[in-house]
Design a protein around this motif. Structure first.
Motif, short mmCIF file in Angstrom:
data_model
loop_
_atom_site.label_atom_id
_atom_site.label_comp_id
_atom_site.label_asym_id
_atom_site.label_seq_id
_atom_site.Cartn_x
_atom_site.Cartn_y
_atom_site.Cartn_z
N LEU A 50 0.83 -1.21 0.00
CA LEU A 50 0.00 0.00 0.00
C LEU A 50 0.87 1.26 0.00
O LEU A 50 0.59 2.22 -0.72
N ARG A 57 1.74 7.19 -6.52
CA ARG A 57 0.73 8.19 -6.86
C ARG A 57 1.20 9.61 -6.54
O ARG A 57 0.44 10.55 -6.65
N ARG A 60 0.82 11.06 -2.03
CA ARG A 60 -0.34 11.71 -1.41
C ARG A 60 -0.67 11.08 -0.07
O ARG A 60 -1.01 11.76 0.86
N ALA A 61 -0.54 9.73 -0.05
CA ALA A 61 -0.90 9.04 1.19
C ALA A 61 0.25 9.16 2.18
O ALA A 61 1.41 9.11 1.82
N ARG A 62 -0.16 9.35 3.43
CA ARG A 62 0.80 9.48 4.50
C ARG A 62 1.31 8.12 4.93
O ARG A 62 0.67 7.12 4.69
N GLY A 63 2.45 8.06 5.60
CA GLY A 63 2.86 6.81 6.21
C GLY A 63 4.25 6.40 5.77
O GLY A 63 4.78 6.93 4.81
N ARG B 230 -2.18 1.22 10.39
CA ARG B 230 -1.58 2.10 9.37
C ARG B 230 -2.23 1.85 8.01
O ARG B 230 -2.44 2.79 7.24
N ILE B 231 -2.55 0.58 7.74
CA ILE B 231 -3.23 0.25 6.48
C ILE B 231 -4.57 0.98 6.42
O ILE B 231 -4.92 1.59 5.41
N THR B 233 -5.45 3.70 7.99
CA THR B 233 -5.22 5.14 7.83
C THR B 233 -4.86 5.48 6.38
O THR B 233 -5.38 6.44 5.81
N LEU B 234 -3.98 4.66 5.78
CA LEU B 234 -3.56 4.91 4.40
C LEU B 234 -4.75 4.80 3.45
O LEU B 234 -4.90 5.60 2.53
N ARG B 235 -5.60 3.78 3.69
CA ARG B 235 -6.78 3.59 2.82
C ARG B 235 -7.71 4.78 2.93
O ARG B 235 -8.24 5.26 1.93
N ALA B 237 -6.91 7.83 3.83
CA ALA B 237 -6.27 8.99 3.21
C ALA B 237 -6.41 8.92 1.68
O ALA B 237 -6.69 9.92 1.02
N ALA B 238 -6.23 7.69 1.14
CA ALA B 238 -6.33 7.53 -0.32
C ALA B 238 -7.76 7.82 -0.79
O ALA B 238 -7.97 8.46 -1.82
N ALA B 241 -8.34 11.49 -0.74
CA ALA B 241 -7.63 12.16 -1.83
C ALA B 241 -8.39 12.00 -3.15
O ALA B 241 -8.39 12.90 -3.99
#
Lengths: 69, 243
Positions: A50, A57, A60-63, B230-231, B233-235, B237-238, B241
């Protein structure tokens, strides 16, 4: 030698109870360990995929980009 | 406060990376030594014969079942009261391990009870309160997943875990408060252990091994839980966006 081993395994006639208890402990503890190892592997791989996809991309995504440990 | 410093998941993961190999090695070494002493060196009991060796897995699993529940409740308190991000993660991670220890305690207890008492199970206070502990663990884990919103599920489960904490001292002192078939404490007594060192040494080695196993598997499960969050959170955020 064989007699001593047989006597040890017989546990004074209670072998089924004693070895059953040790087997139960071993099976349960190993099963939890295996399930936990598989879960860490699965989640950290998914996170890495991920994060890499997010990076492509344009960040854009944090982490973090890698596995957590 | 030390606890406060480790409440940060990133810092905790750095600690976990260092501690995991040590706990794993200590678990293997202590259990190997405990098994060697327990099965080969320690004598049979003058009353219970060879079945006394069941003690070396039964008693440590009982101790760890109660300790793991205290960790679940402690994590739940820190999550509810101080909103520590790590509190709920640790509680969630500890619950399945504690359930496993409780199961081992119940099954090995039955296997010890049959030859010594003539019954697999009796409804005495010690056995019943440990069975309640098992159901508290199951209830906690069921509540975690019972809501569509994981935050609500986490809160409901935390409340159950905290209320259920009252059961831990009940288990500990059930043998003193009520007339139980189960024997009273032999190790954790005010006047010192009432058990010979030839049996105390393997018992404590196995207990140390079980404790290190718990710590190692807990660290593994915390790592998995942090990655899963974290997965999520990332999802999110995506998705934000894209919208």
């Amino acid at each position: 030698m064989i007699d001593r081993l047989a006597a040890f395994l017989a546990m004074g006639g209670h072998g089924g109870f004693v070895w059953g208890a040790y087997a139960t402990a071993a099976i349960v503890l190993l099963a939890i360990l295996a399930a936990s190892l598989l879960r860490v592997q699965r989640e950290e791989r998914a996170l890495q995929r991920l994060a890499e996809a997010g990076g492509r991309r344009g960040g854009r995504a944090r982490g973090p980009a890698g596995p957590a440990a | 406060m030390v606890m406060h410093r480790f409440a940060n998941p990133a810092r905790f993961l750095r600690f976990a990376a260092v501690a995991l190999p040590w706990f794993s090695a200590a678990a293997v070494l202590c259990m190997a030594a405990g098994l060697a002493f327990g099965l080969f060196v320690s004598p049979a009991d003058y009353q219970q014969g060879e079945t006394v060796r069941i003690m070396y897995v039964h008693v440590p699993s009982a101790w760890m079942a109660m300790f793991a529940y205290t960790v679940v409740a402690g994590g739940s308190i820190s999550a509810l009261v101080w909103k520590h991000p790590l509190g709920e993660i640790v509680a969630r991670a500890a619950a399945p391990i504690g359930t496993g220890f409780t199961l081992v305690c119940l099954v090995t207890g039955a296997l010890w009870g049959k030859p010594m008492w003539g019954a697999w199970w009796v409804w005495d206070a010690r056995l019943t309160s440990v069975l309640v502990l098992f159901f508290l663990y199951l209830g906690y884990m069921a509540l975690l997943g019972a809501f569509d919103d994981p935050v609500r599920g986490g809160r409901a489960a935390s409340i159950l875990a905290i209320v259920g904490l009252v059961n831990v001292p009940i288990i500990k002192w059930s043998v003193d408060w009520w007339n139980t078939l189960h024997q009273p404490a032999s190790v954790a007594r005010m006047d010192g252990p009432a058990i010979h060192s030839s049996m105390l040494v393997p018992l404590l080695l196995m207990a140390a091994g079980f404790a290190c196993y718990f710590a190692a598997v807990l660290l593994l499960r915390v790592r998995a839980e942090v990655a899963a969050r974290r997965i999520r959170t990332l999802r999110l955020a995506a998705m934000e966006a894209e919208s």
